[in-house]
Design a protein around this motif. Structure first.
Motif, PDB file in Angstrom:
ATOM      1  N   ASP B  15       0.848  -1.203   0.000  1.00 11.31           N
ATOM      2  CA  ASP B  15       0.000   0.000   0.000  1.00 11.31           C
ATOM      3  C   ASP B  15       0.885   1.254   0.000  1.00 11.31           C
ATOM      4  O   ASP B  15       0.662   2.191  -0.788  1.00 11.31           O
ATOM      5  N   ASP B  75      -0.878   6.546   3.165  1.00 12.14           N
ATOM      6  CA  ASP B  75      -0.867   5.369   4.045  1.00 12.14           C
ATOM      7  C   ASP B  75      -0.234   5.620   5.414  1.00 12.14           C
ATOM      8  O   ASP B  75       0.133   4.668   6.096  1.00 12.14           O
ATOM      9  N   HIS B  97      -5.744   5.810   5.677  1.00 10.56           N
ATOM     10  CA  HIS B  97      -6.861   5.055   6.261  1.00 10.56           C
ATOM     11  C   HIS B  97      -6.583   4.642   7.706  1.00 10.56           C
ATOM     12  O   HIS B  97      -7.151   3.663   8.181  1.00 10.56           O
ATOM     13  N   HIS B  98      -5.715   5.417   8.366  1.00  9.28           N
ATOM     14  CA  HIS B  98      -5.394   5.137   9.773  1.00  9.28           C
ATOM     15  C   HIS B  98      -5.941   6.230  10.695  1.00  9.28           C
ATOM     16  O   HIS B  98      -6.371   7.282  10.232  1.00  9.28           O
ATOM     17  N   THR B 119      -5.473   2.315   1.392  1.00  9.26           N
ATOM     18  CA  THR B 119      -5.423   3.677   0.866  1.00  9.26           C
ATOM     19  C   THR B 119      -5.790   3.719  -0.615  1.00  9.26           C
ATOM     20  O   THR B 119      -6.393   4.687  -1.092  1.00  9.26           O
ATOM     21  N   ASP B 149      -3.350  -5.237   1.674  1.00 10.84           N
ATOM     22  CA  ASP B 149      -3.871  -4.726   2.948  1.00 10.84           C
ATOM     23  C   ASP B 149      -5.068  -5.528   3.451  1.00 10.84           C
ATOM     24  O   ASP B 149      -5.279  -5.637   4.664  1.00 10.84           O
TER      25      ASP B 149
HETATM   26 MN   LIG Z   1      -2.521   0.654   4.195  1.00 11.22          MN
END
Ligand SMILES: [Mn+2]
Ligand SMILES: [Mn+2]
Ligand SMILES: [Mn+2]
Ligand SMILES: [Mn+2]
Lengths: 198, 198
Positions: B15, B75, B97-98, B119, B149
């Protein structure tokens, strides 16, 4: 689905209140159960815009954790500008046009920031991206937010996309944004009542 | 326009590297001058995916401030996962996406986060929102990121949108994503060489 509050910063301006109303409407259309609230009473300018487009002022709250478990923020992210108990709820969504500062989460979330003149310009893009039609009154309150934050497209933070958004929203709302904008900004300066007091 | 680096986190996975390549391509199409780089060498899985879709491994850098003034992150957002000198450059864009943690900026920026499995799922939406066509090789490396992922859509973080994105990207890339995905994940486990060593 459990209700989430949508709100802008303390001492709310027309972006904080108007965009909360618009974003809550969009999120309802996308399947969330939301209610726009505010961390303070509308100022004179915002009250003028709300009245013009037929909205009641959103419920004013100073704390949120006693009423909901999760919230969506517009027009701010910094905890010190948010509800006093923001650390006791989960922030699931943010839409903003400010720097990011002291905003930390335990989990992944939706965060949408762009360096535009007004949060409503970003929310206007999100309506389009999600193919959700904008009702005339929602378009009117979003146009009001853009007029307020950009001082009728004249502030140094104004971007071409703010102008595009304002033109599109004014058309949907059925207003001449120059004429309406001057009246709204004038309502905010509250010249009449100030003159009387002085 | 001055060049900006686009990169994922340290110890990069598919990713981090694949989405940096895809997002850099998108941003170039949108008028930015960008180059995808990496904070480490590709692992075996990523190397397999890069080779499959005809990409060279991105330039590996450990510092960035000696080469560019501004960067775009994919990411990740946490400074401790980024380049050692991230505090010495301006972060203009983030796609992630965290959770958000210890990420502070001096100025407004573009920040796009969604709680998706990868992501590249978010970047796939951004290609569509901006009406930019996705070339077959870019689709292939994005599909590889999603496969990696989500462990072929089986990880608990997988969302319906990851599946939709992977199906669309696999079609553009001209691959059977089940078959290719198993081969790619297997390349990552590096069973053959491990068996030999043992
Ligand atoms: Mn990721
Ligand atoms: Mn504001
Ligand atoms: Mn604002
Ligand atoms: Mn990663």
């Amino acid at each position: 689905m459990e209700k989430e509050f949508v709100f802008g910063h303390q001492n709310p301006d027309t972006d904080a209140i108007g965009t909360a109303i618009a974003y809550s409407y969009l999120q309802n259309k996308l399947g969330y159960n939301t209610e726009a609230v505010a961390l303070g009473e509308p100022n004179d300018e915002t009250a003028y815009a709300l009245k013009k487009f037929g909205f009641d002022a959103p419920q004013v709250v100073s704390t949120v954790a006693d009423k909901v478990k999760a919230v969506m923020l517009v027009d701010h992210n910094e905890p010190q500008q948010s509800s006093a108990d923001i650390d006791q709820v989960k922030v699931t969504h943010v839409v903003d046009h400010h720097r990011i500062m002291n905003f930390n989460t335990a989990d992944p979330l939706y965060y949408r920031a762009e360096p535009k003149g007004c949060t409503s310009t970003i929310v206007w893009k999100m309506f389009n991206e999600n193919h959700v039609e904008i009702p005339a009154n929602i378009a009117g309150i979003m146009a009001s937010a853009i007029i307020s934050d950009t001082l009728l497209l004249k502030s140094p933070t104004t971007t071409p996309e703010d102008k595009t958004a304002l033109e599109a929203l004014a058309k949907i709302a059925g207003i001449d944004y120059q004429e309406y904008g001057l009246a709204m900004l004038k309502a905010g300066t509250n010249i009449a009542s100030k003159s009387e007091e002085e």
